[in-house]
Design an enzyme around this catalytic site. Structure first.
Site, mmCIF file in Angstrom:
data_model
loop_
_atom_site.group_PDB
_atom_site.id
_atom_site.type_symbol
_atom_site.label_atom_id
_atom_site.label_comp_id
_atom_site.label_asym_id
_atom_site.label_seq_id
_atom_site.Cartn_x
_atom_site.Cartn_y
_atom_site.Cartn_z
ATOM 1 N N GLY A 57 2.301 2.684 10.727
ATOM 2 C CA GLY A 57 3.221 3.808 10.597
ATOM 3 C C GLY A 57 3.891 4.214 11.897
ATOM 4 O O GLY A 57 4.507 5.277 11.979
ATOM 5 N N GLU A 80 -5.516 -4.684 10.399
ATOM 6 C CA GLU A 80 -4.502 -3.656 10.610
ATOM 7 C C GLU A 80 -4.816 -2.885 11.891
ATOM 8 O O GLU A 80 -5.620 -1.945 11.869
ATOM 9 C CB GLU A 80 -4.477 -2.681 9.426
ATOM 10 C CG GLU A 80 -4.150 -3.343 8.105
ATOM 11 C CD GLU A 80 -3.534 -2.352 7.115
ATOM 12 O OE1 GLU A 80 -2.371 -2.558 6.752
ATOM 13 O OE2 GLU A 80 -4.206 -1.382 6.747
ATOM 14 N N ASN A 119 0.874 -1.175 0.000
ATOM 15 C CA ASN A 119 0.000 0.000 0.000
ATOM 16 C C ASN A 119 0.913 1.228 0.000
ATOM 17 O O ASN A 119 1.484 1.576 1.028
ATOM 18 C CB ASN A 119 -0.901 -0.015 1.236
ATOM 19 C CG ASN A 119 -1.722 1.251 1.348
ATOM 20 O OD1 ASN A 119 -1.747 2.074 0.430
ATOM 21 N ND2 ASN A 119 -2.402 1.417 2.473
ATOM 22 N N HIS A 129 -9.615 1.206 4.409
ATOM 23 C CA HIS A 129 -8.360 1.370 5.149
ATOM 24 C C HIS A 129 -8.586 2.329 6.321
ATOM 25 O O HIS A 129 -9.376 3.266 6.217
ATOM 26 C CB HIS A 129 -7.268 1.915 4.214
ATOM 27 C CG HIS A 129 -5.919 1.892 4.853
ATOM 28 N ND1 HIS A 129 -5.504 2.867 5.731
ATOM 29 C CD2 HIS A 129 -4.896 1.001 4.774
ATOM 30 C CE1 HIS A 129 -4.280 2.576 6.152
ATOM 31 N NE2 HIS A 129 -3.896 1.439 5.589
ATOM 32 N N SER A 181 3.305 -1.806 10.348
ATOM 33 C CA SER A 181 4.752 -1.824 10.577
ATOM 34 C C SER A 181 5.405 -3.169 10.243
ATOM 35 O O SER A 181 6.330 -3.614 10.940
ATOM 36 C CB SER A 181 5.087 -1.396 12.013
ATOM 37 O OG SER A 181 4.667 -0.061 12.232
ATOM 38 N N LYS A 221 0.088 4.271 -0.354
ATOM 39 C CA LYS A 221 -0.540 5.483 0.191
ATOM 40 C C LYS A 221 -0.279 6.669 -0.749
ATOM 41 O O LYS A 221 -0.231 6.481 -1.967
ATOM 42 C CB LYS A 221 -0.050 5.729 1.623
ATOM 43 C CG LYS A 221 -0.209 4.463 2.486
ATOM 44 C CD LYS A 221 -0.032 4.664 3.958
ATOM 45 C CE LYS A 221 -0.261 3.334 4.670
ATOM 46 N NZ LYS A 221 -0.167 3.439 6.124
ATOM 47 N N GLU A 236 -7.012 4.737 7.378
ATOM 48 C CA GLU A 236 -6.816 6.160 7.056
ATOM 49 C C GLU A 236 -8.040 6.714 6.332
ATOM 50 O O GLU A 236 -8.367 7.896 6.480
ATOM 51 C CB GLU A 236 -5.521 6.331 6.243
ATOM 52 C CG GLU A 236 -4.301 6.129 7.139
ATOM 53 C CD GLU A 236 -3.071 5.561 6.453
ATOM 54 O OE1 GLU A 236 -3.004 5.578 5.215
ATOM 55 O OE2 GLU A 236 -2.180 5.080 7.185
#
Ligand code: 13P
Length: 250
Positions: A174, A168, A10, A96, A214, A12, A98
């Site tokens: 991150g 996730e 991904n 996701h 991560s 991003k 985010e």
């Protein structure tokens, strides 16, 4: 039943089309003979066609990071399933964290996108996961079950074969903090049991559940060697071809 792992990048909001093409050109030779796992790249929308072309004929699949549920319409800034397919992409991420956090995506929206992806024969990777506060409050299982119940609403066993789930945990994305293999396995087992309740045990046994948060070359093998973990959704460590290929070869 052996599930074929999916190792997915991904990217991003990183990489211009030139940078994306350069990645694919160095990455493909590093994974050319890799058949143990499926590999997929999720570039930003402006690089999608470039990456599809660069990866054509290879063992690397390409998808969008987000997709609208309508075929077309007055939805400024969005990309439709038809547009995704027209450039030759095959997969999409859905929900996701985010997207949920910054763009207010709810389980109901995730559900509409999932129905749209399946209708169009696009392979959906549905992302779920708990916040740190939810984990600390002991709510992880409840959060995952709510996200699955809402996200999979109206999906039948007949429709579900291509669905991939990505677990996730938001606190691991991150942050450099990875879930331990034990934590990931525990969460994946909750997810699989809930999928079994919703869609039956055959679908649950065959469904791929990826871990994301991560993942790095250094921790990939301890996670991916777990039977419950059917692949990885990789952010930061997928941006360089050497580190992502090292994860593919865990
Ligand atoms: P990181 O690997 O950068 O933690 O990101 C994980 C992720 O969000 C993949 O979708």
């Amino acid at each position: 039943m052996a599930r074929k792992a999916l190792i997915a990048a991904n990217w991003k909001m990183y990489k211009t089309p030139d940078e994306a093409r350069a990645f694919v050109e160095t990455f493909l030779p590093l994974v050319v003979s890799h058949s143990r796992d499926e590999i997929a790249l999720f570039p930003s929308v402006t690089s999608l066609a470039t990456v599809v072309k660069a990866a054509a004929g290879s063992n690397v699949h390409v998808g969008l990071q987000n997709m609208h549920f309508e075929n077309e319409g007055a939805y400024t800034g969005e990309t439709s399933p038809i547009m995704l397919k027209a450039v030759g992409a095959t997969h999409t991420l859905i929900g996701h964290s985010e997207r949920r956090q910054y763009f207010a995506e709810t389980d109901a929206i995730v559900n509409k996108k999932l129905h749209a992806a399946l209708k169009h024969g696009i392979i959906p990777v549905v992302c779920i996961g708990e916040l740190l506060a939810e984990r600390e409050a002991g709510d992880t299982a409840a959060v995952l079950k709510t996200q699955l119940t809402g996200g999979l609403d109206g999906i039948t066993a007949e429709m579900a074969a291509s669905i991939v789930i990505a677990y996730e945990p938001v606190w691991a994305i991150g942050t450099g903090k990875t879930a331990t293999p034990e934590m990931a396995v525990e969460a994946h087992s909750i997810v699989r049991a809930e999928v079994a309740r919703l869609l039956g045990s055959d679908i649950a046994a065959a469904m791929r559940i990826l871990y994301g948060g991560s993942v790095k070359p250094e921790n990939a093998s301890s996670l991916l060697n777990e039977e419950e973990i059917d692949g990885a959704l990789v952010g930061g460590a997928s941006l360089k071809s050497d580190s992502f290929s090292a994860i593919v070869h865990y």
